[in-house]
Write a protein that holds these residues in place. Structure first.
Motif, PDB file in Angstrom:
ATOM      1  N   THR A  58       0.829  -1.204   0.000  1.00 21.14           N
ATOM      2  CA  THR A  58       0.000   0.000   0.000  1.00 21.14           C
ATOM      3  C   THR A  58       0.868   1.261   0.000  1.00 21.14           C
ATOM      4  N   GLY A  59       1.908   1.248   0.842  1.00 22.91           N
ATOM      5  CA  GLY A  59       2.791   2.414   0.913  1.00 22.91           C
ATOM      6  C   GLY A  59       3.450   2.695  -0.430  1.00 22.91           C
ATOM      7  N   VAL A  60       3.986   1.638  -1.049  1.00 22.17           N
ATOM      8  CA  VAL A  60       4.654   1.786  -2.345  1.00 22.17           C
ATOM      9  C   VAL A  60       3.663   2.315  -3.380  1.00 22.17           C
ATOM     10  N   SER A  61       2.511   1.656  -3.453  1.00 16.07           N
ATOM     11  CA  SER A  61       1.547   1.978  -4.497  1.00 16.07           C
ATOM     12  C   SER A  61       0.972   3.392  -4.313  1.00 16.07           C
ATOM     13  N   THR A  62       0.655   3.761  -3.063  1.00 20.25           N
ATOM     14  CA  THR A  62       0.065   5.082  -2.818  1.00 20.25           C
ATOM     15  C   THR A  62       1.057   6.196  -3.157  1.00 20.25           C
ATOM     16  N   ALA A  63       2.322   6.001  -2.763  1.00 16.56           N
ATOM     17  CA  ALA A  63       3.332   7.027  -3.037  1.00 16.56           C
ATOM     18  C   ALA A  63       3.550   7.170  -4.543  1.00 16.56           C
ATOM     19  N   ILE A  64       3.585   6.036  -5.252  1.00 12.19           N
ATOM     20  CA  ILE A  64       3.861   6.098  -6.693  1.00 12.19           C
ATOM     21  C   ILE A  64       2.676   6.677  -7.468  1.00 12.19           C
ATOM     22  N   THR A  65       1.428   6.291  -7.091  1.00 10.51           N
ATOM     23  CA  THR A  65       0.291   6.895  -7.797  1.00 10.51           C
ATOM     24  C   THR A  65       0.290   8.406  -7.570  1.00 10.51           C
ATOM     25  N   GLY A  66       0.740   8.840  -6.389  1.00 10.31           N
ATOM     26  CA  GLY A  66       0.855  10.281  -6.139  1.00 10.31           C
ATOM     27  C   GLY A  66       1.794  10.947  -7.130  1.00 10.31           C
ATOM     28  N   VAL A  67       2.987  10.372  -7.318  1.00 10.28           N
ATOM     29  CA  VAL A  67       3.961  10.955  -8.263  1.00 10.28           C
ATOM     30  C   VAL A  67       3.389  11.014  -9.674  1.00 10.28           C
ATOM     31  N   ILE A  68       2.799   9.902 -10.115  1.00 12.33           N
ATOM     32  CA  ILE A  68       2.300   9.838 -11.493  1.00 12.33           C
ATOM     33  C   ILE A  68       1.221  10.906 -11.695  1.00 12.33           C
ATOM     34  N   MET A  69       0.335  10.978 -10.714  1.00 21.17           N
ATOM     35  CA  MET A  69      -0.736  11.984 -10.783  1.00 21.17           C
ATOM     36  C   MET A  69      -0.136  13.388 -10.886  1.00 21.17           C
ATOM     37  N   GLN A  70       0.896  13.657 -10.057  1.00 27.45           N
ATOM     38  CA  GLN A  70       1.497  14.990 -10.050  1.00 27.45           C
ATOM     39  C   GLN A  70       2.171  15.309 -11.388  1.00 27.45           C
ATOM     40  N   LEU A  71       2.775  14.302 -12.011  1.00 25.52           N
ATOM     41  CA  LEU A  71       3.412  14.546 -13.308  1.00 25.52           C
ATOM     42  C   LEU A  71       2.370  14.754 -14.412  1.00 25.52           C
TER      43      LEU A  71
END
Lengths: 319, 256
Positions: A58-71
């Motif tokens: 969950t930690g990995v996935s939530t942090a990465i979806t955040g980055v992708i969304m921000q880009l």
């Protein structure tokens, strides 16, 4: 060659911290885990290991979806949880729970992901209409939009007498995780790997449409991969553990400050830091009122809000 | 040679380009000039395939450009657009290195790293390689984007107002560089530019647009005269031949 530029010491240190926290996470809890307890192995395999794995995924996935969304939105202050994506997934889940309860899990998930996709699409359409020189408007509109979708979700849940589902999804926590109840999260983990495979493309998309097209990038295709990954991952996390606020905002922003947005370098760090942050929040929630638990989502909600405020007020020219 | 024939283009329902037919000669530098809102940037965007071709024909060395795949076009043509609002924090070295992306698709080889180093050196960015894009001045950022396009190593280089944000030292240095690239490395260069002194003295060819239509086109020596430019801008412009080159006077109004 491309793997050699990641700042290895930071990555190695984070991995070590993650392993230590995983160990702590496995050995604390209400159940007796001493060597002479004959049930210890069973507790480990059925409850403790799945829980720790679920937290890391969950930690990995939530942090990465955040980055992708921000880009993709080209704004540092958005994540699926603050832009209506999570709420859209919840509406989808409520609809299947109320009217198509017999559907297999996979079909339910697909429907939820589709709803998340529609919610994301509407948010992108809104964000595109906002003036680029006012970067804070986008997260504000996201919050309002998320609030409206949240109200719709509450209405649907009320009508279908499913308010208790909503309560569970709104507070992300791991005490209910057992073997057999979290495995969907491995799909989110696999999506994180897919993201890393196209990290360069995402970095270029973050530089803007003009630059992407000039470099011959298939802009639409990369955007579609990103949007799909965000929609699917956030639906999976909502249905298995619930909403974990702020990780997708705080972790990427800290990493971006320190080492920039070249995802080939920063994505592994974002992933590890996401896992470390959530492991810490969960451990804290378990020991603060031992043997009772405070949900990890609540713990991180408090810490994350403070850190996020600090990042927001202390930001420099880049938004 | 890039050939544009019968190009029409609309933005939001308003006609921006009307019946534009021009050709950009290979191995030469073409300046695209004209008043604000004449459609210069739109023309460059259509040529660089940033905007879809609405009506008309585009040829790159007699090849229909709409038939060239974007990946292949990225190996033949690079664009420096006007950068506004980059939200990403990218190190200058990495940004310039992304110019090699069409060549290596994510797996840089030795020659890609060499080319990146050469580009940093050529555009005077050596000391700035490790700095983030949002922590350098507008002029330094501008040079980084030009270096990135240079790194792409294409036959064609298109630049949209690259002199923005550059002080006179770097503006002159950039124009000298571009001229050298067209003469020594035989690149075709098209540059949207407002400063007529730079345009007339460094470019070989002029394309002048006014209100979306071609005003005049030709070699600098043939078309860059006072009447043409005065008519183009509806402002008195005086071109004088001096020992060092052409001098364009437009900033002092005649004493009344």
């Amino acid at each position: 060659m491309r793997f050699m530029r990641a700042p290895k010491p930071v990555f190695a240190i984070l991995i070590v911290i993650m392993l230590i926290l995983s160990g702590v996470s496995i050995f604390i809890g209400a159940g007796d885990m001493s060597w002479d307890n004959p049930n210890a192995l069973q507790i480990l395999m059925i409850s403790r290991l799945p829980r720790t794995a679920a937290i890391i995924l969950t930690g990995v996935s939530t942090a990465i979806t955040g980055v992708i969304m921000q880009l993709l939105v080209r704004n540092k202050f958005v994540e699926p949880g603050t832009t209506g994506t999570t709420e859209a997934a919840m509406i989808g889940l409520l609809i299947v729970a109320a009217w198509m309860p017999g559907w297999p899990v996979f079909a339910k998930m697909t429907f939820a992901a589709l709803c998340a996709l529609i919610g994301l699409g509407i948010f992108f359409a809104l964000a595109r209409r906002l003036p680029a020189e006012q970067p804070l408007l986008i997260p504000l509109v996201g919050l309002i939009y998320g609030g409206i979708l949240g109200a719709v979700a509450t209405f649907v849940a009320y009508q279908a007498d499913l308010m208790q589902y909503l309560g569970i999804w709104l507070t992300g926590e791991f005490s209910g995780i057992l073997a057999g109840r979290y495995e969907l999260l491995w799909i989110a983990g696999a999506l994180a790997l897919v993201t890393y495979a196209v990290a360069d493309q995402f970095t270029i998309v973050g530089l803007g449409k003009e630059t992407s097209l000039s470099l011959g990038l298939k802009y639409g295709q990369v955007t579609a991969i990103g949007v799909g990954a965000v929609a699917i991952s956030s639906s999976l996390v909502v249905v298995t553990v619930g909403v974990i606020p702020f990780i997708g905002l705080v972790v990427p922003n800290i990493v971006s400050r320190a080492m920039g947005d070249n995802l080939r370098e920063s994505l592994p760090i974002v992933a590890c830091l996401g896992a470390v942050a959530l492991l810490s929040a969960d451990i804290l929630g378990r020991v603060l009122r031992y043997p009772y638990e405070i949900p990890a989502g609540t713990v991180f909600g408090v810490i994350g809000a403070v850190v996020f405020l600090w990042l927001l007020l202390g930001r420099r020219s880049h938004a | 040679m890039i050939t544009v024939q019968g190009l029409y283009h609309q933005l939001g329902g308003n006609p921006v380009l009307r019946d534009v037919s021009i050709s950009l000669p290979s191995n030469k530098m073409t300046a695209i000039i004209g008043p604000n809102g004449a459609g210069k940037s739109t023309l460059l965007d259509v040529i660089a395939r940033q905007s879809k071709l609405q009506q008309g024909q585009l040829y790159l060395d007699d090849q229909d450009m709409t038939q060239i795949k974007p990946q292949d076009l990225a190996l033949r043509m690079a664009l420096v657009s006007q950068q506004n609002g980059i939200a990403s924090r990218i190190r200058i070295r990495d940004l310039v290195g992304f110019g090699r992306w069409p060549h290596h698709q994510g797996r840089p080889q030795a020659q890609d790293l060499d080319k990146t180093a050469e580009a940093l050196d050529r555009f005077d960015l050596n000391g700035l390689g490790g700095r983030f894009l949002d922590e350098v001045s507008g002029g330094q950022r501008q040079r980084a984007f030009v270096a990135m396009a240079y790194c792409q190593d294409t036959d064609w280089l298109l630049l949209d107002e690259p002199l923005n944000n550059l002080d006179l030292r770097y503006a002159t240095a950039l124009m000298v560089q571009l001229r050298a690239l067209s003469q020594v490395q035989s690149k075709g260069i098209a540059i949207v530019i407002h400063d007529l002194n730079y345009a007339l003295n460094y470019a070989d060819h002029i394309v002048a647009l006014k209100e979306g239509q071609l005003a005049f086109e030709g070699a600098v020596s043939d078309v860059a005269n006072s009447e043409n430019l005065t008519g183009l801008y509806d402002t008195p412009v005086e071109v004088t031949k001096t020992e060092k080159g052409l001098f364009v006077q437009h900033h002092l109004m005649a004493a009344s």
